[in-house]
Design an enzyme around this catalytic site. Sequence first.
Site, mmCIF file in Angstrom:
data_model
loop_
_atom_site.group_PDB
_atom_site.id
_atom_site.type_symbol
_atom_site.label_atom_id
_atom_site.label_comp_id
_atom_site.label_asym_id
_atom_site.label_seq_id
_atom_site.Cartn_x
_atom_site.Cartn_y
_atom_site.Cartn_z
ATOM 1 N N HIS A 170 3.931 -0.905 -3.929
ATOM 2 C CA HIS A 170 2.584 -1.259 -3.465
ATOM 3 C C HIS A 170 2.113 -2.606 -4.004
ATOM 4 O O HIS A 170 0.918 -2.826 -4.187
ATOM 5 C CB HIS A 170 1.579 -0.157 -3.832
ATOM 6 C CG HIS A 170 2.051 1.220 -3.494
ATOM 7 N ND1 HIS A 170 2.259 1.643 -2.206
ATOM 8 C CD2 HIS A 170 2.408 2.253 -4.306
ATOM 9 C CE1 HIS A 170 2.707 2.893 -2.217
ATOM 10 N NE2 HIS A 170 2.807 3.290 -3.477
ATOM 11 N N ARG A 171 3.067 -3.491 -4.286
ATOM 12 C CA ARG A 171 2.794 -4.837 -4.810
ATOM 13 C C ARG A 171 2.064 -4.794 -6.154
ATOM 14 O O ARG A 171 1.367 -5.729 -6.535
ATOM 15 C CB ARG A 171 2.028 -5.685 -3.784
ATOM 16 C CG ARG A 171 2.825 -5.831 -2.472
ATOM 17 C CD ARG A 171 2.330 -6.922 -1.583
ATOM 18 N NE ARG A 171 2.285 -8.239 -2.174
ATOM 19 C CZ ARG A 171 3.327 -9.058 -2.350
ATOM 20 N NH1 ARG A 171 4.534 -8.670 -2.027
ATOM 21 N NH2 ARG A 171 3.159 -10.246 -2.872
#
Length: 192
Positions: A170-171
């Site tokens: 999710h970065r």
Amino acid sequence: MTTDPHALFEDWFAEARASEPNDPEAMAVATVGTDGQPSVRMVLLKGHDPRGFVFYTNYESRKAGELDATPRAALLFHWKSLRRQVRIEGPVSKVSEAEGDAYFATRRRDSQLGAWASDQSRPLDSRATFEARFEAMKARFEGGPVPRPPHWSGFRVEPERIEFWQDRAHRLHERRLFTRDADGWIEGLLYP
């Protein structure tokens, strides 16, 4: 968890050598010209220890001229297979003559001859010209060792900052920053 950036780099580099399909020692080197124009290119890491990170080049090349004028550089390793990168920034100095000679002696003969034949970064009228110069160097040094050209050796980037970036879901990446101070290294985290 390792708190020595050189030991951590060696761990990550060992993993990259085991997993990267091509050139785990490839790194981008960023320099800046006297006009303030940044320039970046790929080179190969040829040595590293607590003194710094070493690469070799023609001292008459564009990168060498920029490093002579502004002796600072940034390096970037990107190991896609590991989803990691390492950024290094710091001052640059030339390696010793003995280090340059020792490394040059380990190169394949054709690479040694290429160092003599190439006017790196300068305009070339045709590939045939370069190939003819290479053949002339083969003839010149036939039957004997190829000495290191006086205009060819290495640079060492002495790290002041080393950042280790690790991909996360999710970065929400992990960024560990090591900054040199008088007593060694200060470690911290950066937001992704």
